[in-house]
Write a protein that holds these residues in place. Structure first.
Motif, short mmCIF file in Angstrom:
data_model
loop_
_atom_site.label_atom_id
_atom_site.label_comp_id
_atom_site.label_asym_id
_atom_site.label_seq_id
_atom_site.Cartn_x
_atom_site.Cartn_y
_atom_site.Cartn_z
N GLN A 33 0.83 -1.21 0.00
CA GLN A 33 0.00 0.00 0.00
C GLN A 33 0.86 1.25 0.00
OE1 GLN A 33 -2.76 -0.23 3.24
NE2 GLN A 33 -4.03 -1.77 2.23
N ALA A 34 1.94 1.25 0.76
CA ALA A 34 2.76 2.45 0.88
C ALA A 34 3.80 2.51 -0.23
CB ALA A 34 3.47 2.46 2.22
N PRO A 35 3.85 3.61 -0.99
CA PRO A 35 4.89 3.75 -2.03
C PRO A 35 6.27 3.67 -1.40
CG PRO A 35 3.21 5.43 -2.26
CD PRO A 35 2.96 4.77 -0.94
N GLN A 36 7.18 2.96 -2.05
CA GLN A 36 8.53 2.85 -1.53
C GLN A 36 9.49 2.50 -2.65
OE1 GLN A 36 9.16 -0.92 0.87
NE2 GLN A 36 6.92 -0.88 0.83
N GLY A 37 10.77 2.70 -2.39
CA GLY A 37 11.78 2.38 -3.37
C GLY A 37 12.29 3.60 -4.11
N LEU A 38 13.18 3.35 -5.07
CA LEU A 38 13.81 4.43 -5.83
C LEU A 38 12.95 4.83 -7.03
CD1 LEU A 38 16.26 6.26 -6.49
CD2 LEU A 38 17.21 4.32 -7.76
N LEU A 39 12.74 6.13 -7.19
CA LEU A 39 12.01 6.68 -8.32
C LEU A 39 12.96 7.57 -9.10
CD1 LEU A 39 9.07 6.84 -9.49
CD2 LEU A 39 8.82 8.95 -8.20
N ARG A 40 13.14 7.28 -10.40
CA ARG A 40 14.08 8.04 -11.23
C ARG A 40 13.29 8.86 -12.24
NH1 ARG A 40 17.88 6.13 -14.27
NH2 ARG A 40 19.47 7.54 -13.48
N VAL A 41 13.51 10.19 -12.21
CA VAL A 41 12.73 11.12 -13.03
C VAL A 41 13.68 12.07 -13.74
CG1 VAL A 41 10.94 12.90 -13.02
CG2 VAL A 41 10.80 10.99 -11.40
N SER A 42 13.37 12.40 -14.99
CA SER A 42 14.15 13.38 -15.76
C SER A 42 13.28 14.60 -16.02
CB SER A 42 14.60 12.76 -17.09
OG SER A 42 15.17 13.74 -17.93
N ALA A 43 13.92 15.78 -16.04
CA ALA A 43 13.19 17.03 -16.32
C ALA A 43 14.15 18.04 -16.95
CB ALA A 43 12.58 17.60 -15.04
N PRO A 44 13.62 18.99 -17.75
CA PRO A 44 14.47 20.06 -18.29
C PRO A 44 15.08 20.87 -17.15
CG PRO A 44 12.35 19.98 -19.42
CD PRO A 44 12.23 19.07 -18.24
N VAL A 45 16.23 21.47 -17.41
CA VAL A 45 17.00 22.11 -16.34
C VAL A 45 16.21 23.21 -15.63
CG1 VAL A 45 19.06 23.47 -15.83
CG2 VAL A 45 19.20 21.56 -17.43
N THR A 46 15.71 24.20 -16.38
CA THR A 46 15.04 25.33 -15.74
C THR A 46 13.74 24.91 -15.07
OG1 THR A 46 16.00 26.91 -17.29
CG2 THR A 46 14.04 27.61 -16.11
N LEU A 47 12.87 24.25 -15.79
CA LEU A 47 11.61 23.80 -15.23
C LEU A 47 11.84 22.82 -14.09
CD1 LEU A 47 8.51 23.93 -15.51
CD2 LEU A 47 8.66 22.01 -17.10
N GLY A 48 12.82 21.97 -14.25
CA GLY A 48 13.10 20.98 -13.22
C GLY A 48 13.59 21.58 -11.93
N SER A 49 14.52 22.53 -12.02
CA SER A 49 15.09 23.11 -10.81
C SER A 49 14.12 24.05 -10.10
CB SER A 49 16.39 23.87 -11.14
OG SER A 49 16.14 24.90 -12.08
N LEU A 50 13.32 24.79 -10.86
CA LEU A 50 12.44 25.79 -10.26
C LEU A 50 11.07 25.25 -9.87
CD1 LEU A 50 13.19 28.86 -12.57
CD2 LEU A 50 14.03 28.44 -10.25
N VAL A 51 10.59 24.24 -10.56
CA VAL A 51 9.22 23.75 -10.33
C VAL A 51 9.20 22.30 -9.85
CG1 VAL A 51 6.97 23.35 -11.38
CG2 VAL A 51 8.31 25.34 -12.06
N ILE A 52 9.87 21.41 -10.58
CA ILE A 52 9.77 19.98 -10.26
C ILE A 52 10.54 19.63 -8.98
CG2 ILE A 52 10.14 17.65 -11.11
CD1 ILE A 52 7.99 19.30 -12.58
#
Length: 307
Positions: free
Chosen positions: A88-107
Motif C-alpha cells: 500500500q505504501a509507495p517505496q523504493g527508488l524513483l528516477r525522473v528526468s526534467a528540463p534544467v530550468t523547469l526541473g530546478s524551479l518547479v519539479i
C-alpha cells in the motif's frame, strides 16, 4: 554461481558493446564482468561471445541464449514488481528526468514535497535539456516540453511553458523599448546556446513571423546565466516565465513585446504505457498533476510498428 546475476551481466555486456561499458553500468570491474560470462560459458559448455582486442560479437549459440536471458530477466522483474504493487505504501527508488530550468524551479520543490509525504521513497531527479530515453536510462518518468511523438508513452498534460521577453530598466532607458518584433534587430539580444532551427522560438507580429536573433552578442547554455546578464543591463532576454517571475515582480526586469510572444509549448509528464504504474510512480504522477493543474489524462497509446 548466481545464474540470474551472470545472465544480467551477460545481457548488459552485449547491450553495452564491451566489458568496460558493462562494468561502468553495473558498477563492477571489467574483470568481474568477464568472470560472469566465463562462468556462464563453462556452465553451458558453449562459447557465447567471440572477443578480440578491438571488438566483440555473439556466437550463434550466444544470440539464442541472449533472447532467452532477456525473457527470463523480464519475468523476474515482473515478479518483483508484482510484490511491490501489492504494497500500500509507495517505496523504493524513483528516477525522473526534467528540463534544467523547469526541473530546478518547479519539479524539484514538488519532489521535496512528495518525499515529505512518502518517507519510504527515494527520488533521483536528473536535470537535462536533452530528451531522455526512459528505457535506455532506466527512468520511471520524465517531464518533456513540446509535443510527445512517442506513442508508447502515457502523456499527462501539465501547465504550458510560457516565455517572457524582458530587459533591465537601465538597458531600456539607454536603448529604448522595442515596439515590434522587427525592432529586435536594433537591440542587443541574449540567446540560449541550444536554440536551433528544430527547437527555436518564433515571435508572431501581425502576419509576420520573426525568429529570435541567432547572431547574439552573448550566448549561454544555461537560462540563469542569460537572466543574470539581463539583470546586469547587457540586453534583452527571452526566457521562461517561471525563471523571470521574481525579477519581474520586483521590477528588476521589465517585460516587453507582450503582443508577439511565442506560442506557449505543451508540457507533459510521460511514463511507459506497457506496464501498470507502481505505487511510487502512481502517487508521484498524481502529486505533480494536482500541483500543476493538468487537464484530463490522454489515454495510453500504442507505438506504431517500426517506431
Amino acid at each position: 554461481m548466481d545464474k540470474l546475476r551472470s545472465m544480467e551481466v551477460f545481457v548488459t555486456a552485449v547491450d553495452a558493446g564491451s566489458f568496460a561499458a558493462a562494468a561502468k553500468a553495473l558498477d563492477m570491474s571489467a574483470v568481474m564482468v568477464g568472470k560472469h560470462v566465463q562462468q556462464l560459458e563453462a556452465h553451458l559448455g558453449a562459447r557465447l561471445l567471440q572477443r578480440s582486442t578491438r571488438s566483440q560479437g555473439l556466437t550463434e549459440v550466444g544470440r539464442s541464449f541472449l533472447d532467452d536471458c532477456k525473457r527470463v530477466l523480464e519475468q523476474v522483474r515482473w515478479a518483483e514488481s508484482a510484490v511491490e504493487r501489492s504494497r500500500q505504501a509507495p517505496q523504493g527508488l524513483l528516477r525522473v528526468s526534467a528540463p534544467v530550468t523547469l526541473g530546478s524551479l518547479v519539479i524539484a520543490p514538488l519532489a521535496a514535497e512528495f518525499l515529505h509525504e512518502h518517507p519510504q521513497v527515494r527520488l533521483d531527479l536528473q536535470l537535462t535539456d536533452s530528451v531522455a530515453d526512459l528505457t535506455g536510462e532506466s527512468l520511471d518518468a520524465a517531464i518533456r516540453i513540446g509535443r510527445v511523438s512517442d506513442e508508447s508513452l502515457v502523456a499527462r498534460p501539465l501547465t504550458p511553458y510560457r516565455m517572457v521577453i524582458a530587459g533591465s530598466p537601465a538597458y531600456l532607458k539607454q536603448h529604448g523599448v522595442p515596439q515590434r518584433a522587427a525592432d529586435l534587430s536594433r537591440h542587443v539580444c541574449l540567446s540560449h546556446a541550444v536554440w536551433q532551427r528544430r527547437n527555436e522560438w518564433t515571435l508572431h507580429d501581425g502576419g509576420s513571423a520573426v525568429r529570435w536573433p541567432a547572431s547574439a552578442r552573448f550566448v549561454c547554455n544555461q537560462g540563469d546565466g542569460l537572466r543574470r546578464a539581463a539583470l546586469a543591463g547587457l540586453g534583452l532576454v527571452m526566457q521562461p516565465e517561471v525563471l523571470l517571475a521574481e525579477d519581474l515582480a520586483a521590477g528588476h526586469l521589465v517585460p516587453v513585446l507582450h503582443h508577439c510572444l511565442p506560442e506557449p509549448r505543451a508540457v507533459n509528464l510521460v511514463y511507459a504505457s506497457d506496464r501498470r504504474p507502481l505505487p511510487k510512480l502512481a502517487r508521484f504522477v498524481e502529486h505533480v498533476v494536482r500541483a500543476l493543474g493538468a487537464t484530463e489524462p490522454e489515454p495510453p497509446r500504442r507505438a506504431r510498428r517500426g517506431a
